[in-house]
Design a protein around this motif. Structure first.
Motif, short mmCIF file in Angstrom:
data_model
loop_
_atom_site.label_atom_id
_atom_site.label_comp_id
_atom_site.label_asym_id
_atom_site.label_seq_id
_atom_site.Cartn_x
_atom_site.Cartn_y
_atom_site.Cartn_z
N PHE A 1 -6.06 18.26 -9.96
CA PHE A 1 -7.50 18.00 -9.90
C PHE A 1 -7.96 17.02 -10.98
O PHE A 1 -9.01 17.18 -11.58
N GLY A 2 -7.15 16.00 -11.23
CA GLY A 2 -7.49 14.96 -12.19
C GLY A 2 -6.84 15.12 -13.55
O GLY A 2 -6.77 14.17 -14.32
N LEU A 3 -6.38 16.32 -13.87
CA LEU A 3 -5.78 16.55 -15.19
C LEU A 3 -4.46 15.79 -15.37
O LEU A 3 -4.05 15.54 -16.50
N GLY A 4 -3.82 15.41 -14.27
CA GLY A 4 -2.58 14.64 -14.36
C GLY A 4 -2.77 13.30 -15.03
O GLY A 4 -1.81 12.68 -15.49
N ASN A 5 -4.02 12.85 -15.12
CA ASN A 5 -4.32 11.57 -15.76
C ASN A 5 -4.16 11.63 -17.28
O ASN A 5 -4.11 10.58 -17.93
N ILE A 6 -4.08 12.80 -17.84
CA ILE A 6 -3.91 12.93 -19.29
C ILE A 6 -2.61 12.28 -19.75
O ILE A 6 -2.54 11.73 -20.85
N THR A 7 -1.60 12.26 -18.88
CA THR A 7 -0.33 11.65 -19.27
C THR A 7 -0.46 10.14 -19.50
O THR A 7 0.39 9.55 -20.18
N VAL A 8 -1.52 9.53 -18.99
CA VAL A 8 -1.77 8.10 -19.23
C VAL A 8 -1.89 7.84 -20.73
O VAL A 8 -1.46 6.79 -21.23
N LEU A 9 -2.44 8.80 -21.45
CA LEU A 9 -2.63 8.64 -22.90
C LEU A 9 -1.30 8.63 -23.67
O LEU A 9 -1.23 8.10 -24.78
N PRO B 1 0.83 -1.22 0.00
CA PRO B 1 0.00 0.00 0.00
C PRO B 1 0.86 1.27 0.00
O PRO B 1 1.98 1.26 0.50
N ILE B 2 0.31 2.34 -0.55
CA ILE B 2 1.04 3.60 -0.53
C ILE B 2 0.95 4.21 0.86
O ILE B 2 0.09 3.85 1.66
N THR B 3 1.85 5.14 1.13
CA THR B 3 1.90 5.80 2.44
C THR B 3 1.08 7.09 2.42
O THR B 3 0.67 7.56 1.35
N PHE B 4 0.88 7.65 3.59
CA PHE B 4 0.17 8.94 3.69
C PHE B 4 0.93 10.01 2.92
O PHE B 4 0.32 10.82 2.21
N PHE B 5 2.25 10.01 3.03
CA PHE B 5 3.05 11.00 2.31
C PHE B 5 2.88 10.85 0.80
O PHE B 5 2.74 11.84 0.09
N GLN B 6 2.83 9.62 0.31
CA GLN B 6 2.61 9.40 -1.12
C GLN B 6 1.22 9.91 -1.53
O GLN B 6 1.06 10.45 -2.62
N SER B 7 0.23 9.73 -0.66
CA SER B 7 -1.11 10.21 -0.99
C SER B 7 -1.13 11.74 -1.09
O SER B 7 -1.81 12.29 -1.96
N LEU B 8 -0.37 12.40 -0.23
CA LEU B 8 -0.28 13.87 -0.31
C LEU B 8 0.41 14.30 -1.59
O LEU B 8 -0.01 15.28 -2.23
N ILE B 9 1.45 13.59 -1.99
CA ILE B 9 2.14 13.89 -3.25
C ILE B 9 1.17 13.71 -4.42
O ILE B 9 1.12 14.54 -5.33
N ARG B 10 0.40 12.63 -4.39
CA ARG B 10 -0.58 12.37 -5.47
C ARG B 10 -1.58 13.52 -5.58
O ARG B 10 -1.88 13.98 -6.67
N MET B 11 -2.09 13.97 -4.43
CA MET B 11 -3.08 15.06 -4.46
C MET B 11 -2.46 16.35 -4.98
O MET B 11 -3.07 17.07 -5.76
N ALA B 12 -1.25 16.64 -4.53
CA ALA B 12 -0.59 17.89 -4.92
C ALA B 12 -0.21 17.92 -6.39
O ALA B 12 -0.13 19.00 -6.98
N THR B 13 0.01 16.76 -6.99
CA THR B 13 0.48 16.72 -8.38
C THR B 13 -0.58 16.23 -9.37
O THR B 13 -0.31 16.17 -10.57
N SER B 14 -1.77 15.94 -8.88
CA SER B 14 -2.82 15.41 -9.78
C SER B 14 -3.47 16.49 -10.63
O SER B 14 -4.12 16.19 -11.62
N GLN C 1 0.64 12.10 -11.34
CA GLN C 1 0.69 11.89 -9.89
C GLN C 1 1.30 10.54 -9.53
O GLN C 1 1.93 10.40 -8.48
N ASP C 2 1.15 9.54 -10.38
CA ASP C 2 1.76 8.23 -10.13
C ASP C 2 3.28 8.32 -10.26
O ASP C 2 4.01 7.72 -9.48
#
Length: 157
Positions: free
Chosen positions: A125-133, A110-123, A142-143
């Motif tokens: 608001f969901g637009l970070g998922n565009i890099t999946v394409l 499982p990811i850590t609390f710190f990793q979850s904060l990094i994910r939120m800060a770099t996501s 964020q990943d």
């Protein structure tokens, strides 16, 4: 059959569907959290323990008072961060569960609390998922930053 399952990265559309589900749930959780604050303030007002002063009502006070506004908005953000962190550290939000996605470190832990904060800060608001394409490994921004992965779970028969 004893075969080792391959880890399949989560695709863009599945991620968006999970985000949409989670957004609906987070909105409901936030409404309850804010409702509790408003109800508490109204109860205190009815008992004469607080006064809104020059403010029209609890909402006006919580959104415009120099101190209460900061505290209230910090509380709302903490509910949001707490919700996502709690479920990400468990491996799945409710939306991820519905779309058979799991968040984990590359070794499956499982990811850590710190990793979850990094994910939120770099996501973004969901637009970070565009890099999946565009990413060959189907990683969201964020990943990459949080050094974790979102995988699609195998279908259970």
């Amino acid at each position: 059959m004893n075969s080792i399952a391959q880890v399949k990265p989560a695709g863009f559309l599945r991620r968006l569907a999970a985000i949409f589900y989670d957004a609906l749930i987070i909105i409901a959780v936030e409404m309850i959290a804010v409702g509790i604050v408003i109800a508490t303030m109204e109860a205190l007002l009815s008992q004469g323990l607080v006064s809104y002063g020059s403010y029209i009502d609890a909402s006006d006070l919580l959104n415009h008072h120099p101190i209460w506004s900061v505290l209230f908005h910090a509380y709302v953000v903490m509910v949001w961060v707490g919700f996502l962190s709690f479920f990400w550290m468990k491996g799945q939000t409710l939306g991820m569960r519905a779309w058979k996605l799991r968040i984990q470190n590359e070794n499956g832990t499982p990811i850590t609390f710190f990793q979850s904060l990094i994910r939120m800060a770099t996501s973004l608001f969901g637009l970070g998922n565009i890099t999946v394409l565009f990413d060959s490994e189907k990683r969201a921004l964020q990943d990459m930053w949080a050094k974790c992965q979102v995988i699609q779970l195998a279908k259970v028969d």
